[in-house]
Design a protein around this motif. Structure first.
Motif, PDB file in Angstrom:
ATOM      1  N   THR A 199       0.830  -1.209   0.000  1.00  0.00           N
ATOM      2  CA  THR A 199       0.000   0.000   0.000  1.00  0.00           C
ATOM      3  C   THR A 199       0.869   1.264   0.000  1.00  0.00           C
ATOM      4  O   THR A 199       0.497   2.257  -0.608  1.00  0.00           O
ATOM      5  CB  THR A 199      -1.035   0.033   1.153  1.00  0.00           C
ATOM      6  OG1 THR A 199      -0.386  -0.251   2.380  1.00  0.00           O
ATOM      7  CG2 THR A 199      -2.162  -0.934   0.930  1.00  0.00           C
ATOM      8  N   SER A 200       2.043   1.214   0.633  1.00  0.00           N
ATOM      9  CA  SER A 200       2.973   2.361   0.555  1.00  0.00           C
ATOM     10  C   SER A 200       3.422   2.559  -0.883  1.00  0.00           C
ATOM     11  O   SER A 200       3.539   3.685  -1.366  1.00  0.00           O
ATOM     12  CB  SER A 200       4.219   2.139   1.418  1.00  0.00           C
ATOM     13  OG  SER A 200       3.875   1.890   2.739  1.00  0.00           O
ATOM     14  N   LEU A 201       3.661   1.436  -1.565  1.00  0.00           N
ATOM     15  CA  LEU A 201       4.081   1.507  -2.960  1.00  0.00           C
ATOM     16  C   LEU A 201       2.959   2.088  -3.828  1.00  0.00           C
ATOM     17  O   LEU A 201       3.194   2.977  -4.648  1.00  0.00           O
ATOM     18  CB  LEU A 201       4.472   0.110  -3.462  1.00  0.00           C
ATOM     19  CG  LEU A 201       4.952   0.002  -4.904  1.00  0.00           C
ATOM     20  CD1 LEU A 201       6.251   0.773  -5.128  1.00  0.00           C
ATOM     21  CD2 LEU A 201       5.159  -1.454  -5.303  1.00  0.00           C
ATOM     22  N   LEU A 202       1.732   1.613  -3.606  1.00  0.00           N
ATOM     23  CA  LEU A 202       0.598   2.125  -4.392  1.00  0.00           C
ATOM     24  C   LEU A 202       0.390   3.616  -4.135  1.00  0.00           C
ATOM     25  O   LEU A 202       0.110   4.386  -5.054  1.00  0.00           O
ATOM     26  CB  LEU A 202      -0.686   1.337  -4.069  1.00  0.00           C
ATOM     27  CG  LEU A 202      -0.715  -0.123  -4.537  1.00  0.00           C
ATOM     28  CD1 LEU A 202      -1.953  -0.835  -4.003  1.00  0.00           C
ATOM     29  CD2 LEU A 202      -0.682  -0.243  -6.065  1.00  0.00           C
ATOM     30  N   ASP A 203       0.568   4.030  -2.879  1.00  0.00           N
ATOM     31  CA  ASP A 203       0.474   5.439  -2.512  1.00  0.00           C
ATOM     32  C   ASP A 203       1.540   6.232  -3.272  1.00  0.00           C
ATOM     33  O   ASP A 203       1.253   7.235  -3.944  1.00  0.00           O
ATOM     34  CB  ASP A 203       0.668   5.538  -0.989  1.00  0.00           C
ATOM     35  CG  ASP A 203       0.684   6.970  -0.468  1.00  0.00           C
ATOM     36  OD1 ASP A 203       1.330   7.831  -1.103  1.00  0.00           O
ATOM     37  OD2 ASP A 203       0.085   7.226   0.587  1.00  0.00           O
ATOM     38  N   PHE A 204       2.767   5.736  -3.240  1.00  0.00           N
ATOM     39  CA  PHE A 204       3.882   6.393  -3.933  1.00  0.00           C
ATOM     40  C   PHE A 204       3.630   6.469  -5.442  1.00  0.00           C
ATOM     41  O   PHE A 204       4.019   7.418  -6.111  1.00  0.00           O
ATOM     42  CB  PHE A 204       5.175   5.621  -3.630  1.00  0.00           C
ATOM     43  CG  PHE A 204       6.352   6.054  -4.454  1.00  0.00           C
ATOM     44  CD1 PHE A 204       6.950   7.288  -4.244  1.00  0.00           C
ATOM     45  CD2 PHE A 204       6.863   5.234  -5.438  1.00  0.00           C
ATOM     46  CE1 PHE A 204       8.039   7.692  -5.004  1.00  0.00           C
ATOM     47  CE2 PHE A 204       7.955   5.623  -6.200  1.00  0.00           C
ATOM     48  CZ  PHE A 204       8.542   6.856  -5.988  1.00  0.00           C
TER      49      PHE A 204
ATOM     50  N   ILE B 192      -4.647   4.467   0.757  1.00  0.00           N
ATOM     51  CA  ILE B 192      -5.322   3.181   0.942  1.00  0.00           C
ATOM     52  C   ILE B 192      -5.057   2.721   2.365  1.00  0.00           C
ATOM     53  O   ILE B 192      -3.913   2.675   2.801  1.00  0.00           O
ATOM     54  CB  ILE B 192      -4.764   2.104  -0.014  1.00  0.00           C
ATOM     55  CG1 ILE B 192      -4.758   2.616  -1.449  1.00  0.00           C
ATOM     56  CG2 ILE B 192      -5.578   0.806   0.081  1.00  0.00           C
ATOM     57  CD1 ILE B 192      -3.578   2.118  -2.234  1.00  0.00           C
ATOM     58  N   GLU B 193      -6.123   2.377   3.066  1.00  0.00           N
ATOM     59  CA  GLU B 193      -5.951   1.886   4.436  1.00  0.00           C
ATOM     60  C   GLU B 193      -6.750   0.608   4.643  1.00  0.00           C
ATOM     61  O   GLU B 193      -7.949   0.584   4.318  1.00  0.00           O
ATOM     62  CB  GLU B 193      -6.517   2.917   5.418  1.00  0.00           C
ATOM     63  CG  GLU B 193      -5.581   4.029   5.805  1.00  0.00           C
ATOM     64  CD  GLU B 193      -6.319   4.994   6.721  1.00  0.00           C
ATOM     65  OE1 GLU B 193      -6.031   5.005   7.918  1.00  0.00           O
ATOM     66  OE2 GLU B 193      -7.217   5.699   6.211  1.00  0.00           O
ATOM     67  N   PHE B 194      -6.102  -0.409   5.149  1.00  0.00           N
ATOM     68  CA  PHE B 194      -6.815  -1.613   5.572  1.00  0.00           C
ATOM     69  C   PHE B 194      -7.247  -1.381   7.003  1.00  0.00           C
ATOM     70  O   PHE B 194      -6.417  -1.212   7.891  1.00  0.00           O
ATOM     71  CB  PHE B 194      -5.905  -2.840   5.460  1.00  0.00           C
ATOM     72  CG  PHE B 194      -5.774  -3.365   4.057  1.00  0.00           C
ATOM     73  CD1 PHE B 194      -5.139  -2.618   3.079  1.00  0.00           C
ATOM     74  CD2 PHE B 194      -6.302  -4.602   3.704  1.00  0.00           C
ATOM     75  CE1 PHE B 194      -5.026  -3.078   1.774  1.00  0.00           C
ATOM     76  CE2 PHE B 194      -6.200  -5.080   2.403  1.00  0.00           C
ATOM     77  CZ  PHE B 194      -5.552  -4.319   1.433  1.00  0.00           C
ATOM     78  N   ILE B 195      -8.549  -1.314   7.229  1.00  0.00           N
ATOM     79  CA  ILE B 195      -9.057  -0.900   8.532  1.00  0.00           C
ATOM     80  C   ILE B 195      -9.197  -2.064   9.500  1.00  0.00           C
ATOM     81  O   ILE B 195      -8.912  -1.952  10.666  1.00  0.00           O
ATOM     82  CB  ILE B 195     -10.438  -0.207   8.372  1.00  0.00           C
ATOM     83  CG1 ILE B 195     -10.255   1.066   7.553  1.00  0.00           C
ATOM     84  CG2 ILE B 195     -11.084   0.080   9.709  1.00  0.00           C
ATOM     85  CD1 ILE B 195      -9.268   2.079   8.114  1.00  0.00           C
ATOM     86  N   ARG B 196      -9.650  -3.183   9.022  1.00  0.00           N
ATOM     87  CA  ARG B 196      -9.859  -4.285   9.935  1.00  0.00           C
ATOM     88  C   ARG B 196      -9.481  -5.570   9.227  1.00  0.00           C
ATOM     89  O   ARG B 196      -9.721  -5.719   8.042  1.00  0.00           O
ATOM     90  CB  ARG B 196     -11.327  -4.354  10.342  1.00  0.00           C
ATOM     91  CG  ARG B 196     -11.578  -5.349  11.452  1.00  0.00           C
ATOM     92  CD  ARG B 196     -13.044  -5.456  11.758  1.00  0.00           C
ATOM     93  NE  ARG B 196     -13.627  -4.173  12.129  1.00  0.00           N
ATOM     94  CZ  ARG B 196     -14.928  -4.004  12.356  1.00  0.00           C
ATOM     95  NH1 ARG B 196     -15.763  -5.013  12.222  1.00  0.00           N
ATOM     96  NH2 ARG B 196     -15.403  -2.836  12.688  1.00  0.00           N
ATOM     97  N   LEU B 197      -8.897  -6.454   9.942  1.00  0.00           N
ATOM     98  CA  LEU B 197      -8.577  -7.722   9.310  1.00  0.00           C
ATOM     99  C   LEU B 197      -8.792  -8.849  10.301  1.00  0.00           C
ATOM    100  O   LEU B 197      -8.228  -8.851  11.384  1.00  0.00           O
ATOM    101  CB  LEU B 197      -7.125  -7.744   8.824  1.00  0.00           C
ATOM    102  CG  LEU B 197      -6.695  -9.104   8.271  1.00  0.00           C
ATOM    103  CD1 LEU B 197      -7.369  -9.399   6.954  1.00  0.00           C
ATOM    104  CD2 LEU B 197      -5.198  -9.146   8.108  1.00  0.00           C
ATOM    105  N   LYS B 198      -9.649  -9.746   9.905  1.00  0.00           N
ATOM    106  CA  LYS B 198      -9.870 -10.951  10.707  1.00  0.00           C
ATOM    107  C   LYS B 198      -9.840 -12.123   9.753  1.00  0.00           C
ATOM    108  O   LYS B 198     -10.534 -12.122   8.744  1.00  0.00           O
ATOM    109  CB  LYS B 198     -11.253 -10.886  11.351  1.00  0.00           C
ATOM    110  CG  LYS B 198     -11.221 -10.752  12.860  1.00  0.00           C
ATOM    111  CD  LYS B 198     -12.609 -10.992  13.391  1.00  0.00           C
ATOM    112  CE  LYS B 198     -13.075  -9.790  14.200  1.00  0.00           C
ATOM    113  NZ  LYS B 198     -14.504  -9.825  14.483  1.00  0.00           N
ATOM    114  N   THR B 199      -9.013 -13.074  10.023  1.00  0.00           N
ATOM    115  CA  THR B 199      -9.087 -14.300   9.239  1.00  0.00           C
ATOM    116  C   THR B 199      -9.328 -15.454  10.192  1.00  0.00           C
ATOM    117  O   THR B 199      -8.790 -15.484  11.292  1.00  0.00           O
ATOM    118  CB  THR B 199      -7.779 -14.563   8.446  1.00  0.00           C
ATOM    119  OG1 THR B 199      -6.682 -14.344   9.316  1.00  0.00           O
ATOM    120  CG2 THR B 199      -7.658 -13.665   7.235  1.00  0.00           C
TER     121      THR B 199
END
Ligand SMILES: [Zn+2]
Length: 187
Positions: free
Chosen positions: A96-101, A107-114
């Motif tokens: 996501t840092s790369l995509l931002d750059f 882009i932020e992934f807010i929640r992740l549950k697997t």
């Protein structure tokens, strides 16, 4: 708190690394980390591409096309950055840092549950994406750039976080006046 500080630190390290030496030009080619070919393309033109594909072949077609793109782009990016496939939040943060750059906005992934099997729940916030902004200017609420983006992020989620069988839906969209586009997948 501690984890947040670590994450912020990692993000700025990635950004510095990217700005410093991610891309070079060699013989008229743009290379990422000396091995992955890249091509810059104007955002407004891309918005028109996605709109035409979505209108002619349908939203599902565009979603699946960009999902496959997200998967192979993600795999190549992970490999070029020497990260781990399905490496979890470090891999995801790097991408996501790369995509931002690269100019895809915030882009932020807010929640992740697997969970066991393919169970998961994740939410992605997206804003300041110039392709989406141009699409909204040209096509208003009928814009298809968010469908493309939704598929692409689903593909990336699979490669970087190991989320299988996601069905990313757009819950809120900037084209309808929301502050940011919100995508969610739960199963
Ligand atoms: Zn949207």
């Amino acid at each position: 708190m501690g984890e947040q500080v670590v994450k912020m630190g990692i993000t700025s390290i990635f950004k510095k690394m990217l700005i410093g030496r991610a891309f070079t030009t060699e013989k008229g080619r743009i290379k990422m980390f000396g091995e992955m070919d890249w091509t810059l393309y104007p955002s407004r033109g891309l918005a028109h591409f996605f709109q035409t594909i979505g209108e002619k072949l349908g939203e599902d077609y565009l979603y699946n096309l960009s999902y496959k793109n997200g998967k192979f782009n993600g795999k190549d990016m992970v490999k070029a950055m020497k990260l781990k496939l399905e490496g979890g939040w470090i891999t995801q943060k790097a991408i996501t840092s790369l995509l931002d750059f690269l100019g895809y906005g915030k882009i932020e992934f807010i929640r992740l549950k697997t969970g066991p099997g393919n169970h998961h729940h994740f939410i992605i916030h997206s804003s300041e994406n110039p392709i989406v902004e141009h699409a909204i200017k040209m096509y208003g609420k009928k814009e298809m750039a968010c469908t493309y983006w939704r598929g692409l992020l689903a593909g990336h989620g699979e490669v970087e976080l190991g989320i299988k069988g996601s069905n990313l839906m757009e819950k809120k969209c900037i084209s309808e006046g929301a502050e940011r586009c919100i995508f969610e997948s739960r199963r």
